[in-house]
Design an enzyme around this catalytic site. Structure first.
Site, mmCIF file in Angstrom:
data_model
loop_
_atom_site.group_PDB
_atom_site.id
_atom_site.type_symbol
_atom_site.label_atom_id
_atom_site.label_comp_id
_atom_site.label_asym_id
_atom_site.label_seq_id
_atom_site.Cartn_x
_atom_site.Cartn_y
_atom_site.Cartn_z
ATOM 1 N N GLY A 78 5.962 -2.215 14.538
ATOM 2 C CA GLY A 78 5.174 -1.240 13.771
ATOM 3 C C GLY A 78 4.135 -0.530 14.626
ATOM 4 O O GLY A 78 4.023 0.694 14.624
ATOM 5 N N ARG A 79 3.356 -1.295 15.375
ATOM 6 C CA ARG A 79 2.258 -0.691 16.153
ATOM 7 C C ARG A 79 2.744 -0.026 17.436
ATOM 8 O O ARG A 79 1.951 0.511 18.196
ATOM 9 C CB ARG A 79 1.171 -1.721 16.428
ATOM 10 C CG ARG A 79 1.658 -2.996 17.096
ATOM 11 C CD ARG A 79 0.622 -4.112 16.973
ATOM 12 N NE ARG A 79 1.141 -5.387 17.415
ATOM 13 C CZ ARG A 79 1.807 -6.234 16.643
ATOM 14 N NH1 ARG A 79 2.069 -5.920 15.386
ATOM 15 N NH2 ARG A 79 2.235 -7.392 17.105
ATOM 16 N N HIS A 114 -25.928 8.206 21.287
ATOM 17 C CA HIS A 114 -27.091 8.289 20.394
ATOM 18 C C HIS A 114 -26.968 7.278 19.271
ATOM 19 O O HIS A 114 -27.572 7.424 18.218
ATOM 20 C CB HIS A 114 -27.212 9.708 19.840
ATOM 21 C CG HIS A 114 -27.493 10.693 20.922
ATOM 22 N ND1 HIS A 114 -28.755 10.986 21.366
ATOM 23 C CD2 HIS A 114 -26.651 11.392 21.726
ATOM 24 C CE1 HIS A 114 -28.691 11.857 22.367
ATOM 25 N NE2 HIS A 114 -27.417 12.110 22.612
ATOM 26 N N GLU A 166 0.841 -1.213 0.000
ATOM 27 C CA GLU A 166 0.000 0.000 0.000
ATOM 28 C C GLU A 166 0.870 1.255 0.000
ATOM 29 O O GLU A 166 0.666 2.181 -0.783
ATOM 30 C CB GLU A 166 -0.911 0.025 1.241
ATOM 31 C CG GLU A 166 -1.987 -1.045 1.281
ATOM 32 C CD GLU A 166 -1.515 -2.363 1.868
ATOM 33 O OE1 GLU A 166 -0.280 -2.579 1.979
ATOM 34 O OE2 GLU A 166 -2.375 -3.190 2.199
HETATM 35 O O1 F6P Z 1 -0.200 -4.945 8.966
HETATM 36 C C1 F6P Z 1 1.052 -5.495 9.107
HETATM 37 C C2 F6P Z 1 2.121 -4.471 9.346
HETATM 38 O O2 F6P Z 1 3.333 -5.135 9.308
HETATM 39 C C3 F6P Z 1 1.968 -3.696 10.652
HETATM 40 O O3 F6P Z 1 2.400 -4.383 11.764
HETATM 41 C C4 F6P Z 1 2.735 -2.463 10.348
HETATM 42 O O4 F6P Z 1 2.470 -1.441 11.253
HETATM 43 C C5 F6P Z 1 2.250 -2.173 8.954
HETATM 44 O O5 F6P Z 1 2.136 -3.451 8.347
HETATM 45 C C6 F6P Z 1 3.104 -1.268 8.120
HETATM 46 O O6 F6P Z 1 4.379 -1.775 7.939
HETATM 47 P P1 F6P Z 1 5.567 -0.870 7.395
HETATM 48 O O7 F6P Z 1 5.795 0.218 8.382
HETATM 49 O O8 F6P Z 1 6.742 -1.787 7.272
HETATM 50 O O9 F6P Z 1 5.151 -0.311 6.070
#
Ligand code: F6P
Length: 537
Positions: free
Chosen positions: A267-268, A384, A212
Site C-alpha cells: 500500500g505505502r 518560526h 474508511e
Molecule cells: O493502514 C493500513 C493499510 O493497509 C495501509 O497499509 C494501506 O495503505 C491502507 O491501509 C489502505 O489500504 P487499501 O488500499 O487496501 O484500502
C-alpha cells in the site's frame, strides 16, 4: 545472520561511539577541512551533503561494514528479482517493477510481471487523455471537471502528496480533491461545491474492503444517485483502482473501469501503480512517465552504486547511527519548497508503517531501536515554530533539509532568501554559537547562557536543480530504499503492517454498541466513554 547487537561490527560501533560522542562538529570540520568534499555525493542530479553529521571516515567504514554483514546487497537483489521477501504475508515486493522499462523481465511465480505493468500504464494513459481532453462525459453528457480520489493510507497519501508537489505541471481547468477520513466532514467539504454531473470518483483501494474508503465510496455513490437518479450513472462517474475485481464488481463498478495492480505492491509503495491514476490525469502521461523515470533512476542507483556513493544507503546508515547509538528518537524532514508541503506526511506512512516493528523476521524481540519517528513542515514556516527546540532544546533531532536551486515561481529575490535560510539553518545547527561569541556581541552576562547555541546538531542537505516530475520520483525512491536498507540491517519486515489490525477489529466490535443501548462489555474506560457518547449523541 547472527543477532545484530551480537555482531562484532555492532560492538565496534559501540566503542567508536564512545570515542566520538562528545566530539563537536566544529572540531570535526577543523580536523578534516575537506569534509564538504569527502562527505558529499552527487549522483543522478542529486547533491547529497552529509558532511554535517557526527560521523567521520571511521564511522562510515564501520556502518558500511555493517550493511555488508547484514547482506544488504544480496537482499536488495532478492527484492529486485521478485523473491518473496515479505515473509509474513508470503509476497514479493516489487514496487521497483512499476517503474521499470518495458524491456525489463521480472518474474513472480514463473510469470513475467512487466507486460501487465505496462498494459495498466497504457490503459491509464488512454483514460487520462480522455478526461484531460474533456472527452469523458458524465451521465447527463456534461464534461467531467472534478476528480475526487477516495482512498486512505497508501491509496491517498502518495496521490495527494504528488498532486501538491507537482501542481505546477497539472492541467489547471480540472479540480482535484482527495477524500480519506471516515469523518463525514472530509467528504462534505471535498464535495460541497461540486456538481455531481461533472464529477468523477476514483475509488482507490488495494483490498477494496477498507472501512474508511468503502464508507466514503458508498456515500459518494448515494451523492451521485441522489442527483442523477439512475444506477447506470455509476459507470460514468466511478472508476476503481484495486487488486480485488470481485469486490469492485460487487460495489457496482464495471470492471472495464477498473485499473488493476497486484499483491506484490505494498500500500505505502503503491503510488506508481494504478493508484497514481489521479496524478496521471492531473499531469498527463508524459509528465507521469517522467516521474516514473526518476524513480527508476534512483532504483538503479540504489541497486548498483557502491555503498560509499549510495545515497539511500548512506541516509539509512546515518539514521540508524543516531537511532541506535545516540538514542535519537525522531528525524525532522524539512523541505524548503512549498510544493512539498505534504511530503513529510507521506513519508510518515512510508517510514513508520514500514519500520515500526519490535520483532525480527524470525519473530524474536529486537534488542535495539528500530524505526524513527518522521515529522516535519516546509521551511521557513518551521523556523518560526518548532526549530527553537531543535536548536536549543535537550533532544537530539537529526534533520533532513531538501532544497532546489531554482524556484518554479521566480519572484524578486524570494528564492535567494529561501536558500539563504536553508543554508543558514544547517550551519547554525552544526556550529552553533559559543559563549565567547555571544559575549563578543556585548550581551549582558545574565543573557549569555540564553543566547548560546550548543550546535553539534546533525543534518543532511539534499539539493536538486528544480522540482520536476523526475526529481520528485528520485526523491521518493531515495526514501523508499533508505527504509528498506534500515529494515535489512534491523532484520525486520518493512512490508507488513500487522500493527494496524487490532484497532480495526476493536472498532468493528464497538460500532454496534454505539447504535444500540446494549449492555457494554468492554474495559471499564471504554465502557465509560461509550456511555458518555451515547448521552451526547
Ligand atoms: O493502514 C493500513 C493499510 O493497509 C495501509 O497499509 C494501506 O495503505 C491502507 O491501509 C489502505 O489500504 P487499501 O488500499 O487496501 O484500502
Amino acid at each position: 545472520m547472527a543477532k545484530l547487537s551480537g555482531l562484532n561490527t555492532w560492538k565496534e560501533l559501540q566503542s567508536h561511539y564512545e570515542k566520538i560522542k562528545n566530539l563537536h562538529l566544529r572540531e570535526m570540520f577543523a580536523l578534516e577541512p575537506d569534509r564538504a568534499e569527502t562527505m558529499a555525493v552527487e549522483e543522478e542530479g542529486v547533491y547529497f551533503d552529509y558532511s554535517k553529521h557526527r560521523a567521520n571516515g571511521e564511522t562510515m567504514s564501520l556502518l558500511f561494514k555493517l550493511a555488508k554483514e547484514a547482506g544488504l546487497r544480496e537482499k536488495t537483489e532478492s527484492m529486485f528479482k521478485g523473491e518473496k521477501i515479505n515473509n509474513t504475508e508470503g509476497r514479493s515486493v516489487l514496487h521497483i517493477a512499476l517503474r521499470a522499462p518495458k524491456t525489463a523481465k521480472i518474474m513472480v511465480d514463473g510469470k513475467d510481471v512487466m507486460p501487465g505493468v505496462h498494459a495498466t500504464l497504457d490503459k491509464m494513459a488512454a483514460f487520462s487523455e480522455k478526461v484531460r481532453k474533456g472527452e469523458w462525459k458524465g451521465y447527463t453528457g456534461k464534461t467531467i471537471k472534478n476528480i475526487v480520489n477516495i482512498g486512505i493510507g497508501g491509496s491517498d497519501l502518495g496521490p495527494v502528496m504528488a498532486y501538491e508537489a507537482l501542481k505546477k505541471y497539472t492541467q489547471r481547468n480540472l479540480v482535484f480533491r482527495f477524500v480519506s477520513n471516515i469523518d463525514d466532514t472530509d467528504f462534505a467539504e471535498c464535495t460541497h461545491d461540486l456538481n455531481p454531473e461533472e464529477t468523477l470518483f476514483i475509488v482507490a483501494s488495494k483490498t477494496f474492503t477498507t472501512l474508511e474508503t468503502m464508507t466514503n465510496a458508498h456515500t459518494a455513490r448515494a451523492w451521485v444517485l441522489k442527483a442523477l437518479k439512475d444506477d447506470k450513472a455509476i459507470a460514468k462517474h466511478f472508476v476503481a483502482l484495486s487488486t480485488n475485481a470481485e469486490e469492485v464488481s460487487k460495489f457496482g463498478i464495471d470492471t472495464a473501469n477498473m485499473f488493476e495492480f497486484w499483491d506484490w505492491v505494498g500500500g505505502r509503495y503503491s503510488m506508481t501503480s494504478a493508484i497514481g491514476l489521479s496524478n496521471m490525469i492531473a499531469l498527463g502521461a508524459d509528465n507521469y512517465r517522467a516521474m516514473l523515470g526518476g524513480f527508476h533512476k534512483m532504483d538503479e542507483h540504489f541497486r548498483t552504486a557502491p555503498f560509499e556513493k549510495n545515497m539511500p544507503v548512506i541516509m539509512a546508515l546515518l539514521g540508524l547511527w543516531y537511532a541506535d547509538f545516540f538514542g535519537a528518537e525522531t528525524i525532522a524532514v524539512l523541505p524548503y519548497e512549498q510544493y512539498l508541503k505534504r511530503f513529510p506526511a507521506y513519508l510518515q506512512q512510508m517510514t513508520m508503517e514500514s519500520n515500526g516493528k519490535t520483532v525480527t523476521n524470525e519473530g524474536e524481540r529486537v534488542t535495539y531501536q528500530t524505526g524513527s519517528i518522521y515529522w516535519g513542515e516546509p521551511g521557513t514556516n518551521g523556523q518560526h515554530s518548532f526549530y527553537q527546540l531543535i536548536h536549543q532544546g535537550t533532544k537530539l533531532i537529526p534533520c533532513e533539509f531538501i532544497a532546489f536551486g531554482k524556484s518554479l515561481n521566480p519572484t524578486g529575490n524570494h528564492h535567494d532568501l529561501l536558500m539563504a535560510n536553508v543554508f543558514a539553518q544547517s550551519a547554525a545547527l552544526a556550529f552553533g554559537k559559543t559563549a565567547d561569541e555571544v559575549r563578543a556581541e556585548k550581551t549582558p552576562e545574565n543573557l549569555v547562557n540564553h543566547k548560546v547555541f550548543e550546535g553539534n546538531k546533525p543534518s543532511t542537505t539534499i539539493l536538486m536543480e528544480k522540482l520536476t516530475p523526475e526529481a520528485l520520483g528520485k526523491l521518493i525512491a531515495l526514501y523508499e530504499h533508505c527504509v528498506f536498507t534500515q529494515s535489512v540491517i534491523w532484520g525486520i519486515n518493512a512490508f507488513d503492517q500487522w500493527g494496524v489490525q487490532l484497532g480495526k477489529v476493536l472498532a468493528g466490535k464497538i460500532a454496534p454498541d454505539l447504535e444500540s443501548d446494549s449492555q457494554l462489555k468492554h474495559d471499564a474506560s471504554t465502557n465509560a466513554l461509550i456511555a458518555k457518547y451515547r448521552k451526547i449523541k
